[in-house]
Scaffold this motif. Structure first.
Motif, PDB file in Angstrom:
ATOM      1  N   SER A 165       0.490  -1.315   0.407  1.00 32.10           N
ATOM      2  CA  SER A 165       0.146   0.011  -0.179  1.00 32.10           C
ATOM      3  C   SER A 165       1.365   1.023  -0.213  1.00 32.10           C
ATOM      4  O   SER A 165       0.750   2.187  -0.139  1.00 32.10           O
ATOM      5  CB  SER A 165      -1.315   0.254   0.958  1.00 32.10           C
ATOM      6  N   TYR A 192      -2.124  -1.927  -3.707  1.00 27.87           N
ATOM      7  CA  TYR A 192      -3.321  -0.619  -4.045  1.00 27.87           C
ATOM      8  C   TYR A 192      -2.158   0.141  -5.184  1.00 27.87           C
ATOM      9  O   TYR A 192      -1.937   1.291  -4.950  1.00 27.87           O
ATOM     10  CB  TYR A 192      -2.341   0.192  -2.208  1.00 27.87           C
ATOM     11  N   LYS A 195      -3.855   4.818  -5.287  1.00 28.50           N
ATOM     12  CA  LYS A 195      -3.859   4.880  -3.877  1.00 28.50           C
ATOM     13  C   LYS A 195      -3.919   6.713  -4.121  1.00 28.50           C
ATOM     14  O   LYS A 195      -2.636   7.091  -4.203  1.00 28.50           O
ATOM     15  CB  LYS A 195      -3.122   4.462  -3.110  1.00 28.50           C
ATOM     16  N   TYR A 201      -8.145   8.949   5.382  1.00 24.47           N
ATOM     17  CA  TYR A 201      -7.676   8.491   6.125  1.00 24.47           C
ATOM     18  C   TYR A 201      -8.131   8.917   7.711  1.00 24.47           C
ATOM     19  O   TYR A 201      -6.883   8.041   8.464  1.00 24.47           O
ATOM     20  CB  TYR A 201      -6.321   8.198   4.890  1.00 24.47           C
ATOM     21  N   LYS A 248      -7.774   3.183  -4.065  1.00 24.96           N
ATOM     22  CA  LYS A 248      -8.405   3.945  -2.159  1.00 24.96           C
ATOM     23  C   LYS A 248      -8.600   5.077  -2.902  1.00 24.96           C
ATOM     24  O   LYS A 248      -7.066   5.731  -2.781  1.00 24.96           O
ATOM     25  CB  LYS A 248      -7.160   2.902  -1.802  1.00 24.96           C
ATOM     26  N   PRO A 249      -8.931   6.231  -1.943  1.00 23.78           N
ATOM     27  CA  PRO A 249     -10.338   5.834  -1.087  1.00 23.78           C
ATOM     28  C   PRO A 249     -11.522   4.775  -2.559  1.00 23.78           C
ATOM     29  O   PRO A 249     -11.025   5.058  -3.508  1.00 23.78           O
ATOM     30  CB  PRO A 249     -11.255   6.678  -0.637  1.00 23.78           C
ATOM     31  N   GLY A 250     -12.776   4.601  -2.321  1.00 28.65           N
ATOM     32  CA  GLY A 250     -13.723   4.185  -2.907  1.00 28.65           C
ATOM     33  C   GLY A 250     -14.496   5.530  -2.442  1.00 28.65           C
ATOM     34  O   GLY A 250     -15.128   5.683  -3.971  1.00 28.65           O
ATOM     35  N   TYR A 271     -10.875   0.295  -2.157  1.00 33.90           N
ATOM     36  CA  TYR A 271     -10.846   0.342  -0.417  1.00 33.90           C
ATOM     37  C   TYR A 271     -12.455   1.187   0.062  1.00 33.90           C
ATOM     38  O   TYR A 271     -11.933   2.322  -0.083  1.00 33.90           O
ATOM     39  CB  TYR A 271      -9.510   0.973   0.366  1.00 33.90           C
ATOM     40  N   ASN A 272     -13.092   0.663   0.802  1.00 32.35           N
ATOM     41  CA  ASN A 272     -14.050   1.749   1.359  1.00 32.35           C
ATOM     42  C   ASN A 272     -13.686   1.624   2.791  1.00 32.35           C
ATOM     43  O   ASN A 272     -13.277   1.418   3.499  1.00 32.35           O
ATOM     44  CB  ASN A 272     -15.459   0.847   1.968  1.00 32.35           C
ATOM     45  N   VAL A 273     -12.694   3.099   2.757  1.00 31.00           N
ATOM     46  CA  VAL A 273     -11.827   3.907   3.715  1.00 31.00           C
ATOM     47  C   VAL A 273     -12.211   3.709   4.599  1.00 31.00           C
ATOM     48  O   VAL A 273     -13.851   4.484   4.993  1.00 31.00           O
ATOM     49  CB  VAL A 273     -10.822   4.782   3.308  1.00 31.00           C
ATOM     50  N   THR A 312     -13.666  -3.171   3.558  1.00 30.72           N
ATOM     51  CA  THR A 312     -14.672  -2.640   4.579  1.00 30.72           C
ATOM     52  C   THR A 312     -15.172  -2.892   5.641  1.00 30.72           C
ATOM     53  O   THR A 312     -14.988  -3.649   5.751  1.00 30.72           O
ATOM     54  CB  THR A 312     -16.050  -2.240   3.542  1.00 30.72           C
TER      55      THR A 312
END
Length: 325
Positions: A165, A192, A195, A201, A248-250, A271-273, A312
């Motif tokens: 990531s 990732y 990103k 975040y 990422k994010p979603g 990624y549902n952050v 998630t």
């Protein structure tokens, strides 16, 4: 009064028909649950900005992972909170580091659950950045060596998949080479790939204790305004050997999820952050939204955009809803 021959409401009128013609479906098997493993014993500390999510010592991680498995969620992704941090993130690649020991415990006690590991340095460095600092910035190529060592240590401990990531250039190739050269050719890499340097975040940084001690991560994470660059980033990782590519994010980047789905034939993850999770939780607790309905609608939007997998914090709750039917 004149009506067209086709009436959309004919099908919408009955629940059974709505289900039969649904274009997008969500399953518990689409979900991956993030977990935060903390050094020590007897630790189960709720993250103040993420209700229902905890920093946990290994025995509690194992217990919750068993619950996750029983709900039909096929995989977890692990993040570590080590006992100590240093400039080079030593615990990230230590044989008996927090993640390495967590992997061993999970594979022994919940063998049917897939264990994915986040490969990055930010949780383990005392400065909070994702690699080795030189002249006030992360040194890309020196960091690659440590990321590769970290990924190898996870594979040796029994991880089923590694997920870099960090956003260093060339990290997928460095990890693929070290895994292949040490007998781990069959360990997949979920990169990732795209990103963004995002304001979403914040709660994660509390959870992982990874806030940068100076500056920010914009020199290695993507500019939120860039769309074409996302394809370039993803293509680099695909060419280097990524098996799954992630956005990422979603929610703010559903257009990017769709772009990757149309451009590549690899599985796409999203990624549902933490910030997305926390907003739904906060609004739900305030009574401003139907929390469960918005949660499920959000997860469905990722599938509709083209994601195959969704990381998630809602995974357990969503799996319970899906189980109810």
């Amino acid at each position: 009064m004149f009506y067209p021959t086709f009436r959309a409401r004919r099908i919408r009128g009955k629940e059974v028909f709505r289900r039969m013609v649904s274009e997008t479906t969500l399953s518990a098997t689409d979900l991956i649950y993030p977990m935060f493993s903390a050094f020590g014993t007897g630790i189960r500390k709720e993250i103040s900005s993420m209700p229902g999510i905890y920093q946990q010592s290994i025995e509690h991680i194992v217990a919750e992972a068993q619950e996750v498995h029983e709900l039909g969620v096929p995989a977890v992704i692990l993040f570590g909170i080590p006992e100590t941090k240093d400039a080079v993130g030593s615990d990230a690649y230590a044989e008996h580091g927090i993640i390495q020991e967590t992997i061993r415990a999970l594979k022994k006690q919940v063998p049917g659950l897939a264990v994915i590991t986040d490969v990055c340095m930010c949780e383990y460095t005392d400065h909070g950045h994702c690699g080795i600092i030189k002249d006030g910035d992360v040194d890309n190529d020196e960091t690659l060596e440590l990321l590769a060592r970290e990924a190898l240590s996870h594979a040796e401990a029994g991880a089923d998949m590694v997920a870099p990531s960090d956003m260093m250039d060339g990290r997928v190739m460095a990890i693929r080479e070290i895994l292949d050269n040490n007998g781990y050719k069959n360990i997949p890499i979920m990169s990732y790939a795209v990103k963004y340097a995002s304001g979403y975040y914040g709660p994660f940084r509390e959870a992982a204790e990874s806030t940068p001690q100076f500056g920010d991560r914009r020199s290695y994470q993507m500019d939120p305004g860039n769309r074409r660059e996302a394809i370039r980033e993803a293509r680099m990782d695909v060419e280097e050997g990524a098996d799954i590519i992630m956005v990422k994010p979603g929610l703010p980047y559903l257009d990017i999820v769709r772009d990757l789905r149309e451009e590549f034939d690899l599985p796409v993850a999203v990624y549902n952050v933490s910030g997305e999770y926390s907003m739904i939780k906060a609004a739900g607790r305030a009574g401003w939204i139907d929390e469960e309905r918005v949660m499920m609608e959000t997860l469905l939007s990722f599938k509709r955009a083209g994601a195959d997998l969704i990381l998630t914090y809602h995974a357990k709750e969503a799996a319970r809803v899906l189980k109810r039917g």
